[in-house]
Motif scaffolding. Structure first.
Motif, PDB file in Angstrom:
ATOM      1  N   MET A 194      43.394  26.499  30.517  1.00  0.00           N
ATOM      2  CA  MET A 194      44.254  25.529  31.201  1.00  0.00           C
ATOM      3  C   MET A 194      45.125  24.782  30.187  1.00  0.00           C
ATOM      4  O   MET A 194      46.309  24.561  30.419  1.00  0.00           O
ATOM      5  N   GLN A 195      44.538  24.404  29.052  1.00  0.00           N
ATOM      6  CA  GLN A 195      45.317  23.729  28.018  1.00  0.00           C
ATOM      7  C   GLN A 195      46.356  24.674  27.417  1.00  0.00           C
ATOM      8  O   GLN A 195      47.481  24.280  27.136  1.00  0.00           O
ATOM      9  N   ALA A 196      45.980  25.944  27.236  1.00  0.00           N
ATOM     10  CA  ALA A 196      46.925  26.924  26.702  1.00  0.00           C
ATOM     11  C   ALA A 196      48.138  27.071  27.620  1.00  0.00           C
ATOM     12  O   ALA A 196      49.273  27.222  27.153  1.00  0.00           O
ATOM     13  N   LEU A 197      47.931  27.005  28.930  1.00  0.00           N
ATOM     14  CA  LEU A 197      49.051  27.092  29.872  1.00  0.00           C
ATOM     15  C   LEU A 197      50.022  25.931  29.667  1.00  0.00           C
ATOM     16  O   LEU A 197      51.244  26.112  29.701  1.00  0.00           O
ATOM     17  N   VAL A 198      49.507  24.745  29.439  1.00  0.00           N
ATOM     18  CA  VAL A 198      50.362  23.580  29.201  1.00  0.00           C
ATOM     19  C   VAL A 198      51.098  23.728  27.866  1.00  0.00           C
ATOM     20  O   VAL A 198      52.286  23.426  27.770  1.00  0.00           O
ATOM     21  N   LYS A 234      54.993  24.589  38.988  1.00  0.00           N
ATOM     22  CA  LYS A 234      54.416  24.057  40.219  1.00  0.00           C
ATOM     23  C   LYS A 234      53.004  23.514  40.039  1.00  0.00           C
ATOM     24  O   LYS A 234      52.595  22.624  40.747  1.00  0.00           O
ATOM     25  N   HIS A 235      52.279  24.061  39.089  1.00  0.00           N
ATOM     26  CA  HIS A 235      50.891  23.646  38.945  1.00  0.00           C
ATOM     27  C   HIS A 235      50.651  22.813  37.687  1.00  0.00           C
ATOM     28  O   HIS A 235      49.547  22.711  37.207  1.00  0.00           O
ATOM     29  N   ARG A 236      51.707  22.211  37.135  1.00  0.00           N
ATOM     30  CA  ARG A 236      51.549  21.453  35.889  1.00  0.00           C
ATOM     31  C   ARG A 236      50.544  20.306  36.062  1.00  0.00           C
ATOM     32  O   ARG A 236      49.670  20.102  35.232  1.00  0.00           O
ATOM     33  N   GLU A 237      50.671  19.569  37.146  1.00  0.00           N
ATOM     34  CA  GLU A 237      49.719  18.472  37.379  1.00  0.00           C
ATOM     35  C   GLU A 237      48.306  19.017  37.540  1.00  0.00           C
ATOM     36  O   GLU A 237      47.350  18.447  37.026  1.00  0.00           O
ATOM     37  N   LEU A 238      48.184  20.145  38.227  1.00  0.00           N
ATOM     38  CA  LEU A 238      46.882  20.778  38.398  1.00  0.00           C
ATOM     39  C   LEU A 238      46.287  21.146  37.047  1.00  0.00           C
ATOM     40  O   LEU A 238      45.126  20.865  36.767  1.00  0.00           O
ATOM     41  N   ARG A 239      47.097  21.745  36.185  1.00  0.00           N
ATOM     42  CA  ARG A 239      46.605  22.146  34.871  1.00  0.00           C
ATOM     43  C   ARG A 239      46.206  20.931  34.038  1.00  0.00           C
ATOM     44  O   ARG A 239      45.183  20.924  33.373  1.00  0.00           O
ATOM     45  N   ARG A 240      47.043  19.909  34.072  1.00  0.00           N
ATOM     46  CA  ARG A 240      46.708  18.696  33.322  1.00  0.00           C
ATOM     47  C   ARG A 240      45.450  18.041  33.899  1.00  0.00           C
ATOM     48  O   ARG A 240      44.603  17.573  33.158  1.00  0.00           O
ATOM     49  N   TRP A 259      32.899  26.829  30.776  1.00  0.00           N
ATOM     50  CA  TRP A 259      33.814  25.695  30.936  1.00  0.00           C
ATOM     51  C   TRP A 259      34.753  25.571  29.740  1.00  0.00           C
ATOM     52  O   TRP A 259      35.918  25.199  29.891  1.00  0.00           O
ATOM     53  N   LEU A 260      34.275  25.934  28.560  1.00  0.00           N
ATOM     54  CA  LEU A 260      35.155  25.949  27.392  1.00  0.00           C
ATOM     55  C   LEU A 260      36.295  26.947  27.612  1.00  0.00           C
ATOM     56  O   LEU A 260      37.456  26.664  27.317  1.00  0.00           O
ATOM     57  N   ARG A 261      35.983  28.103  28.183  1.00  0.00           N
ATOM     58  CA  ARG A 261      37.018  29.105  28.491  1.00  0.00           C
ATOM     59  C   ARG A 261      38.026  28.561  29.503  1.00  0.00           C
ATOM     60  O   ARG A 261      39.228  28.708  29.327  1.00  0.00           O
ATOM     61  N   ILE A 262      37.526  27.933  30.565  1.00  0.00           N
ATOM     62  CA  ILE A 262      38.438  27.413  31.596  1.00  0.00           C
ATOM     63  C   ILE A 262      39.306  26.301  31.034  1.00  0.00           C
ATOM     64  O   ILE A 262      40.530  26.309  31.186  1.00  0.00           O
ATOM     65  N   PHE A 263      38.688  25.310  30.391  1.00  0.00           N
ATOM     66  CA  PHE A 263      39.480  24.206  29.853  1.00  0.00           C
ATOM     67  C   PHE A 263      40.452  24.706  28.787  1.00  0.00           C
ATOM     68  O   PHE A 263      41.587  24.241  28.694  1.00  0.00           O
ATOM     69  N   GLY A 264      40.013  25.668  27.980  1.00  0.00           N
ATOM     70  CA  GLY A 264      40.884  26.229  26.960  1.00  0.00           C
ATOM     71  C   GLY A 264      42.085  26.935  27.545  1.00  0.00           C
ATOM     72  O   GLY A 264      43.217  26.740  27.090  1.00  0.00           O
TER      73      GLY A 264
END
Length: 191
Positions: free
Chosen positions: A71-75, A99-105, A64-69
C-alpha cells in the motif's frame, strides 16, 4: 498489459537523447528529480511484481507487513509519477485520477482530514494469502462506521493502468520535444 519498466526505459532513452542534443532544458535539480521519479517507478513495479508473485506469508505479521508495504509502495509510485509529469511540464496534459489514494493512505494508518471531518482507518480480516483485507473507516463526528473490502491485486491493476497512461503522455511529450516541435526518427526515438 503494458510493461511499465519498458516505458521507463524508453523515457530514459528519450531524455538522454534530448540532453545530448542540448534540447532537454531542465535545470540540474529538475533533471535529478526526473531520474529519481523514474527510479522509484521502476523499483515500485518490481515490488508490486514480488507481491503478486509471492507465496502466502509464513505468519500474520509477515502478511500485514506485505499489505502495508504494498500500500505504501502504491503511494510512492503515485508521488513519483506526479513529480515526473510536473518536472517535465506535461502535468497540464494529465489529469491523474488516483481514485483510491485516500484508501491507500488510510490502510497504512494515516488519519485523514477532509472537509466533512476527520476519519481514521482500521485494517482487519485479511485472507490467508494476504491479498485482500477489510478497511473500517471511523468518523470523528459520530457518523456510523463504514467497512470496505479491499482487493490488493485489483488496486495494483488499476494503478498500473493510470501509470501507463501517464507514461505514454510523457513519451509523447518527449517525442514532440520540449519546444512542441515533432522530432524526426533517429533523434533518440526508441520506437
Amino acid at each position: 498489459m503494458v510493461d511499465l519498466k519498458e516505458l521507463v526505459t524508453r523515457i530514459r532513452a528519450l531524455l538522454a537523447a534530448a540532453e545530448t542534443a542540448g534540447r532537454l532544458g531542465l535545470d540540474p535539480g529538475a533533471r535529478n528529480r526526473v531520474e529519481s521519479a523514474l527510479h522509484h517507478i521502476d523499483k515500485t513495479e518490481r515490488m508490486l511484481d514480488a507481491f503478486l508473485q509471492g507465496e502466502a506469508p509464513a505468519s500474520d505479521g509477515d502478511g500485514w507487513l506485505r499489505i502495508f508495504g504494498v500500500m505504501q509502495a502504491l503511494v510512492v509510485e503515485q508521488d513519483a509519477v506526479a513529480h515526473l509529469v510536473k518536472d517535465l511540464e506535461v502535468g497540464d496534459e494529465i489529469a491523474l485520477e488516483w481514485k483510491h489514494r485516500e484508501l491507500r493512505r488510510g490502510a497504512v494508518g494515516h488519519p485523514v482530514q477532509r472537509k466533512d471531518g476527520i476519519r481514521s482507518h482500521i485494517t482487519s480480516g485479511s485472507d490467508p494469502a494476504f491479498r485482500s483485507f477489510s478497511l473500517r473507516t471511523v468518523f470523528a463526528d459520530g457518523r456510523p462506521d463504514a467497512t470496505e473490502q479491499v482487493e490488493v491485486p485489483v488496486l495494483i491493476r488499476a494503478q498500473r493502468e493510470l501509470v501507463a497512461q501517464a507514461l505514454f503522455l510523457v513519451l509523447q511529450s518527449l517525442s514532440r520535444g520540449r519546444d512542441g516541435t515533432e522530432r524526426s526518427k533517429g533523434q533518440g526515438d526508441t520506437q
